[in-house]
Design an enzyme around this catalytic site. Structure first.
Site, PDB file in Angstrom:
ATOM      1  N   CYS A  32       7.564  -9.539   3.032  1.00  0.00           N
ATOM      2  CA  CYS A  32       8.691  -9.738   3.952  1.00  0.00           C
ATOM      3  C   CYS A  32       8.664  -8.789   5.133  1.00  0.00           C
ATOM      4  CB  CYS A  32      10.017  -9.472   3.241  1.00  0.00           C
ATOM      5  SG  CYS A  32      10.290 -10.461   1.793  1.00  0.00           S
ATOM      6  N   GLY A  58       5.215 -12.296   6.728  1.00  0.00           N
ATOM      7  CA  GLY A  58       5.698 -13.403   5.910  1.00  0.00           C
ATOM      8  C   GLY A  58       5.730 -14.672   6.717  1.00  0.00           C
ATOM      9  N   GLY A 134      10.834  -5.724   0.037  1.00  0.00           N
ATOM     10  CA  GLY A 134      10.487  -4.943  -1.148  1.00  0.00           C
ATOM     11  C   GLY A 134      10.666  -5.767  -2.399  1.00  0.00           C
ATOM     12  N   TYR A 274      -3.839  -2.458   5.466  1.00  0.00           N
ATOM     13  CA  TYR A 274      -3.912  -3.891   5.712  1.00  0.00           C
ATOM     14  C   TYR A 274      -2.628  -4.525   6.236  1.00  0.00           C
ATOM     15  CZ  TYR A 274      -4.524  -8.864   4.706  1.00  0.00           C
ATOM     16  OH  TYR A 274      -4.575 -10.224   4.798  1.00  0.00           O
TER      17      TYR A 274
END
Ligand code: SF4
Length: 502
Positions: A32, A58, A134, A274
């Site tokens: 997210c 996302g 999270g 990443y």
């Protein structure tokens, strides 16, 4: 009350692929991104632009909620920001000077419009919206208790647990109820919440997921990454500190609370490897510079005698530049990425070998032929993509293929908001490096060491007694309790009916 304009813009199966078309499940995926602004005339447009800059976090669904001093308005849909918020009248549909939004790639809770955030509830104290980045690692346990006490859940999202905990808290003020709720929650959360009084942004006590604050004229902005501030033209103010709760009212008054004491931070180190965009600054460190430095550490630790260094685009590029600079071996674009992959594609049933990978990445044969190459990628998850890319290099005439990976072996799953396959599917959990090299058919394979990674993010070394970052997917040392996963709660117990989306 809330005015909800939520819709599906296209079929849900069309979002199974990420933006770049990868459907191999062979990269970890951030779940997210969140964004919020208070005090701006066109808050919905600013939020849509900010979310667009966070789209890499996302790609499945997006939502924005606004408040216009009277009521809350919401629009949520399946698809990319540019698809869901393409209507030119969106500022009339979602009026107000305060807005928050969310881009999502579902893991906990699964797909479906009811899980698309921001979530909204009418509490005794008034409207409450929440956007969460999270994962709450005791959500199932808390949910079971809440359901037994009579709470009725509308979604399968772990985030809804926070709403019910706030709703059932007995403290007198909203902020005290919110703190009370968060004290019961384990795991990772960066949150942007809205009430009629203003906005609350908060980061979990360990700061596992990122959150920054900025200023756009008189407006205050919160976002998962600084790139969202850059794109909307806001100035970066500072990171929200781990465990900090920042409140902003409609006059622009900012107050900071630290309800969780001062535990040692453990931000996610994989954000640097990443997840984050390379043009972001994460807790004071340039993501691009860190990735380049990882490549330099990799060259020091795992030099290979070769002719050229080739990145697996795009995520391997900064580390490959660092590797090339450190080793003196020329950097070349030996793999060309198509920017027109599209999200669905009917593949020919016969013919081109590895056509699925080649559709996205193709060998630059003129560069590769006859060369000993060093291939740089950010990580190996299942290994299937690495195997196909090595094979593609050999098909293009590479004389030798040496794979170098800009992270340590990914041996453990993430429970903090990153989509990882179960541990049994992680290549590094099942094989040593030599066996992995054989599996992907590389002449050699090496990973940066965990200390090399810590050096790249500016630390002398990893502090074994109290690591400076969360690195659990490499080390297996999870910084929080994982109640849902260690106590073996049955996920079926509280399952919701399958939502029909059409
Ligand atoms: S387990 Fe890995 S991906 Fe998950 S938060 Fe920790 S470092 Fe990041």
């Amino acid at each position: 009350m809330t005015h909800d304009h939520s819709s599906f813009d296209h079929a849900p199966w069309d979002v199974a692929l990420s933006e770049d078309g990868s459907a191999d499940g062979d990269h970890l995926r951030e779940e997210c991104g969140i964004f919020g602004v208070i005090g701006a005339a066109n808050a919905v447009n600013i939020t849509a632009l900010g979310l667009h800059a966070l789209q890499h976090r996302g790609q499945e669904a997006v939502g924005i909620t606004t408040f216009d001093d009277q009521e809350f308005y919401s629009h949520r849909g399946i698809g990319h920001v540019a698809q869901v918020f393409s209507d030119k009248t969106i500022d009339q549909q979602l009026p107000g000077a305060m807005a928050s939004g969310h881009v999502r790639y579902s893991t906990t809770g699964g797909s479906g419009l009811r899980n698309v955030q921001p979530l909204f509830a009418d509490l005794a104290s008034g409207g409450f919206s929440i956007a969460h980045n999270g994962n709450i690692s005791n959500a199932m346990t808390l949910k079971r208790d809440l359901v037994q006490k009579g709470s009725i859940f509308q979604s399968t999202s772990d985030t809804e647990v926070i709403i019910h905990l706030v709703a059932t808290s007995r403290y007198p003020t909203l902020i005290d109820r919110f703190v009370d709720a968060l004290r019961m929650v384990e795991g990772a959360y960066s949150l942007i919440c809205m009430t009629a009084e203003g906005m609350i942004a908060c980061r979990d006590p360990l700061g596992i997921r990122p959150l920054v604050m900025g200023r756009l004229g008189d407006a205050i902005v919160f976002a998962s990454e600084t790139v969202a501030l850059d794109v909307i033209g806001a100035e970066f103010t500072r990171s929200i500190e781990p465990g900090e709760m920042v409140q902003v009212d409609h006059k622009g008054t900012i107050s900071s609370h630290r309800p969780f004491g001062n535990p040692s931070p453990r931000p996610c180190i994989f954000e640097h490897v990443y997840f984050s965009r390379p043009d972001s600054v994460m807790d004071g460190r340039s993501v691009y510079q860190v990735r380049k430095q990882i490549g330099m550490e990799l060259a020091k630790e795992a030099y290979a005698d070769a002719d050229i260094v080739i990145p697996v685009p795009d995520s391997g590029v900064p580390a490959a530049i660092g590797y090339a600079q450190q080793s003196g071996i020329p950097f070349e674009l030996g793999i060309i990425r198509s920017h027109y992959v599209g999200r669905t594609f009917i593949m020919p049933s016969e013919g081109t070998r590895n056509a699925d990978v080649k559709r996205k990445h193709n060998a630059n044969r003129a560069i590769v032929q006859g060369k000993r190459i060093i291939l740089i990628d950010d990580s190996i998850v299942r290994g299937t993509t690495s195997m196909k890319i090595v094979e593609m290099m050999r098909d293009a005439g590479a004389a030798e293929v040496h794979m170098r990976i800009a992270s340590p072996p990914t041996e453990h799953s993430c429970f903090y908001g990153v989509d990882t396959p179960e541990r049994s599917k992680l290549l590094a959990a099942n094989m040593d490096t030599k066996a992995m090299a054989d599996f992907i058919k590389a002449d050699s394979l090496a990973f940066v060491s965990i200390d090399g990674l810590y050096r790249a993010v500016g630390e002398a070394q990893r502090n074994a007694a109290c690591p400076q970052f969360c690195d659990a997917c490499f080390s297996g040392e999870y910084p929080t309790r994982l109640t849902d996963f260690t106590e073996r709660n049955s996920p079926d117990l509280l399952s919701m009916p399958v939502e029909k989306v059409a």
